[in-house]
Design an enzyme around this catalytic site. Structure first.
Site: not given
Length: 239
Positions: A152, A162-163, A187, A213, A231
């Site tokens: 991902y 962010f990731d 999530i 979140y 994502f």
């Protein structure tokens, strides 16, 4: 995407009396059937209207004429409703009126009219969208509790990443995230979306804050409060 920072999903609360008075219904289709062309949206809506009780149909906006609902409701929303029906066991009892006669206004109860001590059912309308960017090679769709491996990349709406786990560290190659889908390890937007994918499929998920979140965000992960997240995911393996 660790367990510590992911908000827990609150299960829908169903009155015990509603469960006791309804007849137990078994699933009509497998996950593979539901994600194939053999089962139409009209088939799913017809089954849900025949099987779900009035509270369930109103919560998922499935009351009214079958043809209109099948035309206006997206397939992911119908698949989510189908799973929720069996998770919550909100089955129709023999004394309930036809789904086509239910009016949405009946569900609109003011705060003063709500009986004290009664729980209000959570809105379970899907809070994500999925766009397939590469069709998968497998046929098996993960069910709740199945172990999956996922690559991902996560981004904010402005494109800020962010990731990601698609890039290796040093000499160590990139490795997919392993998790049990549908169990709250990630999530809710992930849990729900992964249970519509097949092995090898790539997709872009746009997840609203309610299924990401939420109001708190995740400051440590670079996610602000009330953030819609994007994502790019690849379902590598389904065990």
């Amino acid at each position: 995407m660790s367990n510590e920072v992911v908000p827990q999903v609150v299960s829908e609360i169903v009155p015990e009396a509603a469960i006791e008075s309804a007849v137990e219904i078994v699933p009509k289709w497998t996950n593979e059937d539901l994600n194939s062309e053999s089962v139409s949206k009209k088939d799913i809506v017809s089954f849900l209207q025949e099987s779900g009780n009035n509270d369930f149909l109103l919560a998922h906006k499935l009351n009214g004429k079958l043809a209109n609902i099948a035309k206006t409701t997206k397939r992911p929303a119908l698949l989510a409703a189908y799973r929720t029906l069996f998770d919550t066991k909100q089955f129709r009892s023999s004394d309930e009126v036809s789904a086509t006669e239910i009016k949405s206004v009946k569900a609109e109860t003011t705060e003063s009219e709500k009986p004290e001590g009664k729980h209000v059912q959570e809105d379970s309308t899907p809070k994500y969208t999925k766009k397939v960017t590469k069709k998968g090679t497998g046929t098996r769709i993960p069910a709740k509790g199945d172990r999956v491996n996922v690559f991902y990349t996560g981004m904010l709406e402005n494109g800020t990443q962010f990731d990601t786990n698609t890039v290796g560290k040093g000499r160590k190659p990139a490795s997919p995230l392993t998790l049990k889908v549908g169990t709250g390890q990630v999530i809710r937007g992930w849990d729900e979306a992964l249970m519509t994918m097949v092995q090898g499929e790539k997709a872009r998920l746009t997840i609203q804050p309610e299924w990401a979140y939420g109001q708190r965000g995740n400051a440590a992960g670079g996610i602000p409060p009330n953030a819609t997240l994007i994502f790019d995911v690849e379902l590598v393996v389904v065990d």
